[in-house]
Motif scaffolding. Structure first.
Motif, short mmCIF file in Angstrom:
data_model
loop_
_atom_site.label_atom_id
_atom_site.label_comp_id
_atom_site.label_asym_id
_atom_site.label_seq_id
_atom_site.Cartn_x
_atom_site.Cartn_y
_atom_site.Cartn_z
N ALA A 32 29.06 37.34 11.27
CA ALA A 32 29.85 36.27 11.10
C ALA A 32 30.14 35.33 12.04
O ALA A 32 30.63 34.28 11.85
CB ALA A 32 31.35 36.96 10.45
N TYR B 268 28.80 31.79 11.66
CA TYR B 268 29.34 30.76 10.80
C TYR B 268 30.54 30.27 11.86
O TYR B 268 30.74 28.99 11.75
CB TYR B 268 30.08 31.51 9.51
N ARG B 269 31.24 31.21 12.54
CA ARG B 269 32.27 30.54 13.53
C ARG B 269 31.81 29.61 14.45
O ARG B 269 32.43 28.65 14.82
CB ARG B 269 32.80 31.97 14.18
N ASN C 146 30.87 26.54 12.44
CA ASN C 146 32.15 25.69 11.73
C ASN C 146 32.96 24.91 13.02
O ASN C 146 33.46 24.04 12.70
CB ASN C 146 33.07 26.77 11.23
N ASP D 132 33.56 27.49 -0.33
CA ASP D 132 32.35 27.97 -0.23
C ASP D 132 32.01 27.70 1.11
O ASP D 132 30.60 27.91 1.41
CB ASP D 132 31.64 27.81 -1.33
N ARG D 133 32.71 27.41 2.16
CA ARG D 133 32.42 26.98 3.40
C ARG D 133 31.54 28.03 4.05
O ARG D 133 30.31 27.71 4.89
CB ARG D 133 33.53 26.56 4.50
N GLU D 134 31.74 29.21 3.94
CA GLU D 134 31.28 30.42 4.73
C GLU D 134 29.65 30.67 4.38
O GLU D 134 28.71 31.31 4.82
CB GLU D 134 31.97 31.58 4.56
#
Length: 303
Positions: free
Chosen positions: A189, A192-193, A196, A259-261
């Motif tokens: 994960a 994604y961080r 973003n 649904d950004r992730e």
């Protein structure tokens, strides 16, 4: 102000005169009042510089579109005092200030606002490019020592792009890539961080609210200059093979939060593949040109 001027070494936080009366609510007024009372001809600003830096964790970073927030006002004041210090003392005072700043956020913001020769219309007696590099390396080593045993993308997700910039530009890019590899292997994960945080934050002119949109090509290019982005692609490939699908067009967000992730990594994948294909094409073209002195109608093959 007199109490601060009378404050002496070792400049302990427990005896810092600002500690007793500055709060997150009155910070802006306090900084403005301190600026108005400075004797700019004295050349001795070290007590005030360190007293402000030590309470940096109290000073809020309430970012607005139209004005400086209290945190920026405070580091600009420090930068103004450092540049008005004797040239032979500037580097040491800047390093001492970084040592006294209690948070990574404050350290990095201070470094960003120190006057240097690469600024547009640089000020006299500002830091040279060599001095800025020395300070950047000094800060980079401090940052590495603080984050090497933690996941900065989880603990301070809003600082990721700023921290990565310092480490890539001034410290050790290979060491940064190693750190990113360790993070994504421990927690997929993380990808994604990272993505973003690199997406720019916008502020609405109508109501002042902030938000993020998608991961576009400009953001992709910015990130690719900082880290080896193949690390992120390979992590997605291994942990989320369902996202590695053939996309006919750039994925779009239906709304800024929906649904950004899922969509943000797919946007990255689409841009990565586009970039990869372009690089392969030009590599083949260069090899072809090396083997053949002349090639007709090359332009029609360009992406």
């Amino acid at each position: 102000m007199q109490d601060i001027n009378d404050w002496n070494e070792p400049y302990s936080y427990q005896t810092n005169p600002l500690r007793d009366f500055i709060t997150s609510e009155n910070t802006e007024k306090v900084i403005q009042k301190l600026r108005s009372q400075i004797d700019w001809s004295s050349g001795n600003y070290q007590p005030l510089i360190l007293s402000i830096a030590q309470v940096g964790d109290i000073i809020p970073d309430t970012r607005t579109f139209l004005s400086f927030n209290p945190l920026v006002q405070s580091v600009v004041l420090i930068a103004d005092m450092i540049i008005n210090t004797g040239k032979n003392k500037q580097i040491n005072i800047a390093k001492l200030t970084l040592d006294n700043a209690p948070t990574l956020e404050y350290q990095i913001e201070l470094f960003r606002w120190l006057y240097h020769s690469e600024n547009e219309n640089p000020k006299p007696d500002c830091f040279s490019s060599e001095e800025r590099k020395e300070l950047g390396e000094y800060l980079g080593n401090k940052v590495f020592s603080e984050i090497e045993n933690i996941d900065i993308t989880s603990e301070k997700p809003d600082l990721v792009s700023r921290i990565f910039w310092i480490l890539s530009e001034y410290a050790d890019k290979n060491r940064l890539n190693g750190y990113v590899k360790l993070l994504v292997s421990s927690d997929p994960a993380t990808v994604y961080r990272i993505l973003n945080d690199y997406v720019p934050t916008f502020t609405s002119l109508t109501n002042g609210t902030t938000g993020k949109e998608g991961f576009d090509e400009a953001t992709y290019k910015s990130l690719s200059k900082i880290i080896d982005i193949s690390i992120l692609f390979e992590s997605i490939e291994q942990s989320h093979p369902d996202l590695i699908v053939n996309l006919n067009e750039y994925p779009t967000l239906k709304s800024r939060d929906e649904d950004r992730e899922l969509i943000i990594p797919q946007q990255f994948i689409w841009l990565y593949r586009k970039d990869f294909s372009r690089n392969i094409f030009y590599t083949i073209l260069e090899l072809d040109n090396f083997n053949r002195p002349y090639i007709k109608n090359v332009e029609k093959f360009r992406i």
